[in-house]
Design a protein around this motif. Structure first.
Motif, PDB file in Angstrom:
ATOM      1  N   LEU A  81       0.518  -1.146   0.151  1.00 20.02           N
ATOM      2  CA  LEU A  81      -0.004   0.194   0.090  1.00 20.02           C
ATOM      3  C   LEU A  81       0.787   1.012  -0.079  1.00 20.02           C
ATOM      4  O   LEU A  81       0.565   2.248  -0.949  1.00 20.02           O
ATOM      5  CB  LEU A  81      -1.066  -0.074   1.235  1.00 20.02           C
ATOM      6  CG  LEU A  81      -1.831   1.151   1.504  1.00 20.02           C
ATOM      7  CD1 LEU A  81      -2.721   1.367   0.038  1.00 20.02           C
ATOM      8  CD2 LEU A  81      -2.575   1.224   2.625  1.00 20.02           C
ATOM      9  N   VAL A  82       1.746   1.294   0.895  1.00 20.27           N
ATOM     10  CA  VAL A  82       2.596   2.314   1.093  1.00 20.27           C
ATOM     11  C   VAL A  82       3.384   2.832  -0.384  1.00 20.27           C
ATOM     12  O   VAL A  82       3.446   3.918  -0.856  1.00 20.27           O
ATOM     13  CB  VAL A  82       3.654   2.470   1.994  1.00 20.27           C
ATOM     14  CG1 VAL A  82       4.451   3.612   2.167  1.00 20.27           C
ATOM     15  CG2 VAL A  82       3.122   2.087   3.543  1.00 20.27           C
ATOM     16  N   GLU A  83       3.952   1.852  -1.037  1.00 23.30           N
ATOM     17  CA  GLU A  83       4.643   1.989  -2.332  1.00 23.30           C
ATOM     18  C   GLU A  83       3.569   2.587  -3.364  1.00 23.30           C
ATOM     19  O   GLU A  83       3.854   3.606  -4.088  1.00 23.30           O
ATOM     20  CB  GLU A  83       5.054   0.543  -2.847  1.00 23.30           C
ATOM     21  CG  GLU A  83       6.312  -0.064  -1.979  1.00 23.30           C
ATOM     22  CD  GLU A  83       7.547   0.246  -2.770  1.00 23.30           C
ATOM     23  OE1 GLU A  83       7.814   0.757  -3.859  1.00 23.30           O
ATOM     24  OE2 GLU A  83       8.764   0.413  -1.800  1.00 23.30           O
ATOM     25  N   GLY A  84       2.397   1.973  -3.292  1.00 15.52           N
ATOM     26  CA  GLY A  84       1.433   2.476  -4.123  1.00 15.52           C
ATOM     27  C   GLY A  84       1.171   3.792  -3.957  1.00 15.52           C
ATOM     28  O   GLY A  84       1.000   4.606  -4.981  1.00 15.52           O
ATOM     29  N   GLU A 135      -9.037  -0.386  -0.546  1.00 19.26           N
ATOM     30  CA  GLU A 135      -9.861  -1.603  -0.546  1.00 19.26           C
ATOM     31  C   GLU A 135      -8.934  -2.854  -0.942  1.00 19.26           C
ATOM     32  O   GLU A 135      -9.202  -3.626  -0.083  1.00 19.26           O
ATOM     33  CB  GLU A 135     -10.872  -1.389  -1.478  1.00 19.26           C
ATOM     34  CG  GLU A 135     -12.180  -0.623  -1.218  1.00 19.26           C
ATOM     35  CD  GLU A 135     -13.145  -0.518  -2.168  1.00 19.26           C
ATOM     36  OE1 GLU A 135     -12.830  -0.616  -3.279  1.00 19.26           O
ATOM     37  OE2 GLU A 135     -14.389   0.060  -1.840  1.00 19.26           O
ATOM     38  N   LEU A 136      -7.934  -2.693  -1.860  1.00 22.45           N
ATOM     39  CA  LEU A 136      -7.110  -3.887  -2.077  1.00 22.45           C
ATOM     40  C   LEU A 136      -6.391  -4.143  -0.732  1.00 22.45           C
ATOM     41  O   LEU A 136      -5.898  -5.429  -0.500  1.00 22.45           O
ATOM     42  CB  LEU A 136      -6.282  -3.553  -3.162  1.00 22.45           C
ATOM     43  CG  LEU A 136      -6.927  -3.465  -4.575  1.00 22.45           C
ATOM     44  CD1 LEU A 136      -6.067  -2.991  -5.477  1.00 22.45           C
ATOM     45  CD2 LEU A 136      -7.325  -4.760  -5.006  1.00 22.45           C
ATOM     46  N   ALA A 137      -5.720  -3.161   0.136  1.00 28.29           N
ATOM     47  CA  ALA A 137      -4.898  -3.308   1.083  1.00 28.29           C
ATOM     48  C   ALA A 137      -6.006  -3.965   2.262  1.00 28.29           C
ATOM     49  O   ALA A 137      -5.250  -4.944   2.907  1.00 28.29           O
ATOM     50  CB  ALA A 137      -4.371  -2.065   1.622  1.00 28.29           C
ATOM     51  N   VAL A 138      -7.087  -3.716   2.427  1.00 24.62           N
ATOM     52  CA  VAL A 138      -8.155  -4.395   3.251  1.00 24.62           C
ATOM     53  C   VAL A 138      -8.253  -5.751   2.819  1.00 24.62           C
ATOM     54  O   VAL A 138      -8.074  -6.665   3.626  1.00 24.62           O
ATOM     55  CB  VAL A 138      -9.380  -3.694   3.294  1.00 24.62           C
ATOM     56  CG1 VAL A 138     -10.298  -4.526   4.010  1.00 24.62           C
ATOM     57  CG2 VAL A 138      -9.360  -2.449   3.973  1.00 24.62           C
ATOM     58  N   GLU A 139      -8.537  -6.282   1.631  1.00 29.31           N
ATOM     59  CA  GLU A 139      -8.667  -7.425   1.143  1.00 29.31           C
ATOM     60  C   GLU A 139      -7.287  -8.333   1.491  1.00 29.31           C
ATOM     61  O   GLU A 139      -7.335  -9.260   1.606  1.00 29.31           O
ATOM     62  CB  GLU A 139      -8.892  -7.499  -0.375  1.00 29.31           C
ATOM     63  CG  GLU A 139     -10.162  -7.267  -0.781  1.00 29.31           C
ATOM     64  CD  GLU A 139     -10.374  -7.260  -2.181  1.00 29.31           C
ATOM     65  OE1 GLU A 139      -9.552  -7.742  -3.098  1.00 29.31           O
ATOM     66  OE2 GLU A 139     -11.234  -6.444  -2.666  1.00 29.31           O
ATOM     67  N   ARG A 140      -6.197  -7.604   1.536  1.00 30.59           N
ATOM     68  CA  ARG A 140      -4.777  -8.267   1.531  1.00 30.59           C
ATOM     69  C   ARG A 140      -4.574  -8.389   3.158  1.00 30.59           C
ATOM     70  O   ARG A 140      -3.426  -9.022   3.496  1.00 30.59           O
ATOM     71  CB  ARG A 140      -3.619  -7.527   0.994  1.00 30.59           C
ATOM     72  CG  ARG A 140      -3.375  -7.757  -0.476  1.00 30.59           C
ATOM     73  CD  ARG A 140      -2.191  -7.182  -0.859  1.00 30.59           C
ATOM     74  NE  ARG A 140      -1.984  -5.705  -0.515  1.00 30.59           N
ATOM     75  CZ  ARG A 140      -2.074  -4.697  -1.161  1.00 30.59           C
ATOM     76  NH1 ARG A 140      -2.607  -4.899  -2.332  1.00 30.59           N
ATOM     77  NH2 ARG A 140      -1.756  -3.512  -0.764  1.00 30.59           N
ATOM     78  N   GLY A 141      -5.320  -7.811   3.958  1.00 27.25           N
ATOM     79  CA  GLY A 141      -5.167  -7.737   5.572  1.00 27.25           C
ATOM     80  C   GLY A 141      -3.831  -6.659   5.778  1.00 27.25           C
ATOM     81  O   GLY A 141      -3.553  -6.871   6.918  1.00 27.25           O
ATOM     82  N   GLU A 142      -3.502  -6.036   4.924  1.00 27.67           N
ATOM     83  CA  GLU A 142      -2.735  -5.074   5.187  1.00 27.67           C
ATOM     84  C   GLU A 142      -2.913  -3.992   6.305  1.00 27.67           C
ATOM     85  O   GLU A 142      -2.092  -3.518   7.120  1.00 27.67           O
ATOM     86  CB  GLU A 142      -2.050  -4.377   3.995  1.00 27.67           C
ATOM     87  CG  GLU A 142      -0.545  -4.018   3.738  1.00 27.67           C
ATOM     88  CD  GLU A 142      -0.139  -3.347   2.556  1.00 27.67           C
ATOM     89  OE1 GLU A 142      -0.886  -3.675   1.626  1.00 27.67           O
ATOM     90  OE2 GLU A 142       0.867  -2.545   2.415  1.00 27.67           O
ATOM     91  N   ILE A 143      -4.179  -3.611   6.006  1.00 23.53           N
ATOM     92  CA  ILE A 143      -5.009  -2.632   6.924  1.00 23.53           C
ATOM     93  C   ILE A 143      -6.227  -3.274   7.675  1.00 23.53           C
ATOM     94  O   ILE A 143      -6.609  -4.355   7.242  1.00 23.53           O
ATOM     95  CB  ILE A 143      -5.041  -1.107   6.387  1.00 23.53           C
ATOM     96  CG1 ILE A 143      -5.881  -1.348   5.145  1.00 23.53           C
ATOM     97  CG2 ILE A 143      -3.813  -0.468   5.957  1.00 23.53           C
ATOM     98  CD1 ILE A 143      -6.137   0.163   4.451  1.00 23.53           C
TER      99      ILE A 143
END
Lengths: 191, 191
Positions: A81-84, A135-143
């Motif tokens: 996420l941070v990179e993006g 949303e993608l980061a939530v799906e990945r469990g990153e946040i």
């Protein structure tokens, strides 16, 4: 035999030269001659592609907005996420140039009512781009799945503008790593 | 009998007129005549107080920075963190005017190296002002004692710029309440 010139390609090259000249001198001060120098052509040829200064400056802004959209869309494939989120910051020469055009545009925008709807549409898009990454980061469990995703997207729109401005105006205080850490320290609050 | 004129007061009035004219036309476009019209005086009298356009524009920026500092200092007595932080946002006519001068200044600043050290010093001050408010809020138990207070101060510097810009460029989308809610939703993350 006449030289074969790809009109669209030349047009694009000139738009890029406009951007470079704007990033050097600012929207208000840039002159046709500056652009001609960047494009290595005559001011007459410039006018053939862009009939007036306004058309040229609009072309420069279009390049910046397009580049921003492409960066956010590419960020969808970024597993971090941070990179993006950081991919649109003024991390290198090219992106620093884009930010200078932004700031220059902002400097004049409050005084041109016709820029308002453009700005409104841009920020709405910006919100959606960032929301997608969250949303993608939530799906990945990153946040955390429990965060207010619209509030976070709005924060990140503001944080991106905020740090982009500071890094553009005060580049020695904000090298690329410091900008990325800035975004990272906010993302930590979403975990 | 000659009219008794308080020179300093007149100077201050003129500086305010400069600010009003800049907020109307932008730093790059504002003309001596615009300022004279606001100040209800001749351009000759203006030149008596400020010898050139640059001196006038610097006076306008000084007013804005001073007003910002005064707002943050007054916010120290504000028992509510969100109210204190929001007090510098473009919530009313006066503050909207200040933000227009800011944006106008930013538009030209990346192209004037002499503005860099001024910007650097300003942002350092801004960080300290916000950090003070956060420390007081920690003491009051309004936000968690476990937060990274420097990171949060940096976020809030960026969020303030970010929302100030959006609200200035797109005022109908960001009425005062929406700006305050924006800051509030970030402060929630610090609880």
């Amino acid at each position: 035999m006449p030289k074969i010139v790809d009109h669209d390609q030349r047009r694009e090259e000139i738009a890029l030269s406009v951007m470079k000249a704007v990033a050097k001198f600012g929207l208000e001060r840039v002159k046709l001659e500056h652009v001609a120098q960047e494009a290595k052509c005559t001011t007459g040829l410039l006018m053939h592609f862009y009939p007036n200064k306004k058309a040229m400056l609009n072309a420069a802004m279009e390049i910046v907005v397009t580049a921003l959209g492409e960066r956010y869309e590419a960020a969808v494939n970024e597993p971090d996420l941070v990179e993006g989120l950081s991919s649109v910051l003024p991390l290198d020469t090219e992106r620093k140039r884009e930010w200078k055009v932004w700031l220059s545009y902002w400097g004049g925008a409050p005084f041109k009512p016709q820029d308002r709807s453009r700005t409104h549409a841009f920020y709405n898009k910006n919100h959606v781009w960032i929301r997608n990454l969250l949303e993608l980061a939530v799906e990945r469990g990153e946040i955390s799945a429990g965060i207010d995703i619209d509030a976070a997207a709005d924060h990140l729109v503001g944080l991106t503008d905020g740090i982009g401005i500071r890094a553009t105006l005060d580049p020695s205080a904000w090298p690329a790593e410091a900008q990325i850490e800035y975004i990272e320290s906010y993302v930590k609050l979403l975990k």
